[in-house]
Design a protein around this motif. Structure first.
Motif, PDB file in Angstrom:
ATOM      1  N   GLN A  73       2.777  11.667  11.156  1.00  0.00           N
ATOM      2  CA  GLN A  73       2.675  12.696  12.693  1.00  0.00           C
ATOM      3  C   GLN A  73       1.553  13.567  12.464  1.00  0.00           C
ATOM      4  O   GLN A  73       0.645  13.573  13.389  1.00  0.00           O
ATOM      5  CB  GLN A  73       3.792  13.297  12.820  1.00  0.00           C
ATOM      6  N   ARG A  74       1.061  14.107  11.314  1.00  0.00           N
ATOM      7  CA  ARG A  74       0.023  14.864  10.972  1.00  0.00           C
ATOM      8  C   ARG A  74      -1.522  14.017  11.131  1.00  0.00           C
ATOM      9  O   ARG A  74      -2.227  14.314  11.591  1.00  0.00           O
ATOM     10  CB  ARG A  74       0.019  15.611   9.610  1.00  0.00           C
ATOM     11  N   LEU A  77      -1.917  13.273  14.779  1.00  0.00           N
ATOM     12  CA  LEU A  77      -2.557  14.375  15.438  1.00  0.00           C
ATOM     13  C   LEU A  77      -3.970  14.795  15.215  1.00  0.00           C
ATOM     14  O   LEU A  77      -4.866  15.026  15.644  1.00  0.00           O
ATOM     15  CB  LEU A  77      -1.629  15.620  15.069  1.00  0.00           C
ATOM     16  N   PRO A  93      -4.051  16.221  21.422  1.00  0.00           N
ATOM     17  CA  PRO A  93      -2.779  17.002  20.961  1.00  0.00           C
ATOM     18  C   PRO A  93      -3.079  18.318  22.134  1.00  0.00           C
ATOM     19  O   PRO A  93      -4.057  18.560  22.553  1.00  0.00           O
ATOM     20  CB  PRO A  93      -3.076  17.626  19.843  1.00  0.00           C
ATOM     21  N   PRO A 101       3.294  18.941  13.476  1.00  0.00           N
ATOM     22  CA  PRO A 101       4.641  18.574  13.845  1.00  0.00           C
ATOM     23  C   PRO A 101       5.824  19.615  13.725  1.00  0.00           C
ATOM     24  O   PRO A 101       5.533  20.429  12.987  1.00  0.00           O
ATOM     25  CB  PRO A 101       5.150  17.616  12.921  1.00  0.00           C
ATOM     26  N   THR A 110       6.032  16.098  18.253  1.00  0.00           N
ATOM     27  CA  THR A 110       4.635  16.649  18.445  1.00  0.00           C
ATOM     28  C   THR A 110       4.397  16.760  19.765  1.00  0.00           C
ATOM     29  O   THR A 110       5.309  16.406  20.617  1.00  0.00           O
ATOM     30  CB  THR A 110       3.841  15.456  17.926  1.00  0.00           C
TER      31      THR A 110
END
Length: 308
Positions: A73-74, A77, A93, A101, A110
């Motif tokens: 997820q990072r 983003l 984002p 997250p 997110t």
């Protein structure tokens, strides 16, 4: 299989978790509205111009190792934020929340900018292919670190392993074939060195990871959940020869290489196996059984893969 009531309860839990997390981050949320609910619950946190994506159906590895989900997820983003900062058309984002997250009540979520979108008629595939080439051109310069074909190397073997316990979902004969095919193609999709030796001159780069031509909101690219390092062919799998030709024309005009038919064949095989492996999540998402049935039939009708 989860019942209709259990699925609805899971959605409610995901919405409550998103509202609680957003409120803790300082957002005003009066009227949350679910926009989409399949693998993730996508909820507009009205009146804030923010959408929360809350994955609810995830691979077993994410349950065993939540840090792996957080890391992916990072990456998503970071990649989308990097693209947005350079003016590329992407769902970015949310600037109203930290670009990180958030884990709440067992969900890792997110937060994204809300984008108004009216679904149109059948998309112009040639235009989508040109947009995909432009995306690949942009992603070539992404400086961050990404895994090598993370979706294939994780989701497929995990899914096939889990399907051993679900003979009512996938017959044992189908599972045996899928495992044999994965054994053939796995080496080139799980090792960057093996891929380079097998397909010399075919470079890899950051790619969307999951059909970018399909994951668009209007003209904006979205849903980079599977962003990874791989061959661009992976983003074009199963689009058909006309779409690939449209991509190649746009790619060459941008200074990119045209697609390699051998790599396209391998990534399409992996894409079909990904559909088979996705059935492992059917107990948590029963609609998958009917949803993938047509693709599963096409896979069964095709000759088994016995070599590259």
């Amino acid at each position: 299989m989860l019942s209709t009531e259990q699925l609805a309860a899971r959605t409610d839990r995901a919405v409550r978790a998103a509202v609680a997390a957003a409120t803790d981050l300082g957002l005003q949320v009066d009227e949350p509205r679910v926009l989409y609910d399949v693998f993730s619950v996508i909820v507009h946190l009205r009146p804030a111009p923010v959408v929360a994506r809350v994955p609810t159906v995830v691979p077993p590895s994410y349950r065993r190792n939540p840090q792996a989900q957080t890391a992916q997820q990072r990456a998503e983003l970071d990649v989308t934020g990097w693209l947005a900062e350079r003016g590329y058309p992407v769902v970015a984002p949310s600037p109203l929340t930290p670009r990180e997250p958030v884990r709440r009540e067992g969900f890792s979520m997110t937060f994204w900018q809300y984008v108004e979108h009216q679904r149109s008629a059948e998309p112009d595939m040639a235009a989508r292919m040109a947009a995909t080439a432009r995306l690949h051109a942009a992603l070539r310069d992404y400086p961050g670190e990404l895994g090598f074909w993370a979706p294939f190397g994780t989701y497929i073997p995990e899914g096939l392993t889990r399907l051993r316990e679900l003979p009512d979902v996938l017959p044992p004969a189908d599972l045996e074939r899928a495992q044999q095919e994965w054994a053939v193609i796995a080496p080139v999709l799980t090792s960057r060195d093996v891929f380079a030796a097998t397909f010399p001159g075919v470079g890899v780069q950051p790619i969307h990871g999951d059909a970018p031509y399909h994951n668009m909101i209007g003209e904006l690219w979205s849903d980079f959940e599977l962003v990874t390092i791989g061959a661009v062919e992976s983003d074009l799998a199963m689009t058909g020869p006309d779409a690939v030709a449209a991509y190649d024309a746009a790619a060459v005009g941008l200074g990119l290489r045209p697609t390699d038919p051998r790599v396209l064949a391998v990534t399409e095989a992996a894409g079909r196996l990904g559909i088979v492996a996705a059935l492992a999540m059917a107990p948590e998402l029963p609609m998958l059984i009917d949803g993938v049935a047509p693709m599963l039939d096409l896979w069964r009708e095709a000759p088994p893969i016995t070599r590259l």
